[in-house]
Every structure is written in structure tokens, then in C-alpha cells.
Design a protein around this motif. Sequence first.
Motif, PDB file in Angstrom:
ATOM      1  N   LEU A  80       1.027  -1.301   0.075  1.00 48.80           N
ATOM      2  CA  LEU A  80       0.067  -0.062   0.052  1.00 48.80           C
ATOM      3  C   LEU A  80       0.843   1.424  -0.172  1.00 48.80           C
ATOM      4  CD1 LEU A  80      -3.118   0.737   0.218  1.00 48.80           C
ATOM      5  CD2 LEU A  80      -2.720   0.942   2.597  1.00 48.80           C
ATOM      6  N   PRO A  81       1.201   1.806  -1.150  1.00 53.37           N
ATOM      7  CA  PRO A  81       0.843   1.592  -2.296  1.00 53.37           C
ATOM      8  C   PRO A  81       1.447   0.349  -3.224  1.00 53.37           C
ATOM      9  CG  PRO A  81       1.610   3.926  -2.140  1.00 53.37           C
ATOM     10  CD  PRO A  81       1.933   3.147  -0.981  1.00 53.37           C
ATOM     11  N   GLY A  82       2.596  -0.049  -2.790  1.00 54.68           N
ATOM     12  CA  GLY A  82       3.011  -1.445  -3.167  1.00 54.68           C
ATOM     13  C   GLY A  82       4.512  -0.870  -3.894  1.00 54.68           C
ATOM     14  N   PRO A  83       5.102  -2.067  -4.580  1.00 54.95           N
ATOM     15  CA  PRO A  83       6.260  -2.104  -5.044  1.00 54.95           C
ATOM     16  C   PRO A  83       6.714  -0.541  -5.996  1.00 54.95           C
ATOM     17  CG  PRO A  83       5.599  -4.117  -5.503  1.00 54.95           C
ATOM     18  CD  PRO A  83       4.244  -3.304  -5.047  1.00 54.95           C
ATOM     19  N   GLY A  84       7.910   0.006  -5.922  1.00 54.32           N
ATOM     20  CA  GLY A  84       8.102   1.240  -6.607  1.00 54.32           C
ATOM     21  C   GLY A  84       7.898   2.305  -5.633  1.00 54.32           C
ATOM     22  N   SER A  85       7.166   2.367  -4.668  1.00 58.13           N
ATOM     23  CA  SER A  85       6.776   3.425  -3.527  1.00 58.13           C
ATOM     24  C   SER A  85       8.083   3.856  -3.041  1.00 58.13           C
ATOM     25  CB  SER A  85       5.804   2.966  -2.823  1.00 58.13           C
ATOM     26  OG  SER A  85       4.603   2.594  -3.115  1.00 58.13           O
ATOM     27  N   TYR A  86       8.055   5.183  -2.288  1.00 54.88           N
ATOM     28  CA  TYR A  86       9.174   5.803  -1.766  1.00 54.88           C
ATOM     29  C   TYR A  86       8.441   6.547  -0.499  1.00 54.88           C
ATOM     30  CZ  TYR A  86      12.872   8.881  -0.708  1.00 54.88           C
ATOM     31  OH  TYR A  86      13.807   9.567   0.186  1.00 54.88           O
ATOM     32  N   VAL A  87       8.929   6.062   0.784  1.00 52.26           N
ATOM     33  CA  VAL A  87       8.451   6.553   1.819  1.00 52.26           C
ATOM     34  C   VAL A  87       9.323   7.903   2.114  1.00 52.26           C
ATOM     35  CG1 VAL A  87       8.482   6.589   4.539  1.00 52.26           C
ATOM     36  CG2 VAL A  87       7.764   4.459   2.988  1.00 52.26           C
TER      37      VAL A  87
END
Length: 158
Positions: A80-87
Motif C-alpha cells: 500500500l501503495p506497493g512496489p516502486g513506492s518511496y516513503v
Amino acid sequence: MLLGKKRKLGRKVENINIGEKLQLTEKIEDKDLLLYLGLTNDGNPLYIQHDFASQTAFEKPVVPNIMLTGIITSAVSKYLPGPGSYVNEQRLKFIKPVFHYATIDFLLEVVEVDAKNNEVTVRVEARDEEEELVIEGVVVANPPQLMDQLTTQAMDNF
């Protein structure tokens, strides 16, 4: 093997809605603690020494808060949102210590979607076996966003 295998990216910001929820349960095992301590070289006796911890207000070894943070950011990266996300931001309050062998229930809920800035705000709550709140806060993440000049061919090695 992860290299050479194409993986699906998480959802784009326009496909995420306020109110979406993710629940997951994690049991804190010795192997997890040992991996964390080995990776970080963090020898805090409060994390590993029963004799030391018994002389503190905690009375027994605690799970490092940054390890719990890792479970949360991993949930963002995986789901959530998933792969490729950046915190890009996190504000977490550790209300109550988590002890070795605990089972923790995490609840993540989308509370804000800012499509203009490609940001999603996720509220986080974690509860222990007694259903007592141990963590609360928010994580702000950028869902995956590929630039137009990247083609699918350029992502073949992803």
C-alpha cells in the motif's frame, strides 16, 4: 532470484482511494531480532540481555523500535501503495514497548491522497496480543511514478 525477474509495480496515485485498509500480523521471532542486530551492529543490552533488561523498568528485552518501523515501511513497499513506492515521511509514536515473541497486528489506512504531489498519507496503528495500542502514527509515501521517457524496454531488467 530477484535479479532478472520482472515484478509488478504498485498502484499509481490516481488508483488509490481514501479509506483503503491493509491488515497484517507479524510475530517477532529470534531470527528477526538477530538479523536486525547483525545488520545494524546495534548491541544495546536492552534488546538482547535478559539480565540487564530485568533491572530496567521494561523488566525484559524489548524489540527495537526501528525494527517495527521497518515492518511498517515494508508493508508500504509491498502492498500500500506497493512496489516502486518511496516513503518520504513518517511520524510514529511508540506508546508501549513490544517484547520478544510478541504478535503484533498492524492496520494501515489511506487517509489522504494528493494526486498533484503524488503523495499518499497512511495512518498506522499496531496492537499487541492484548489488543493494546503499541504504535500509532502516519507514513507519507510517493506511489510508483515512472517518467515518460522510460519505456517498458528500459524496465526489462527490473
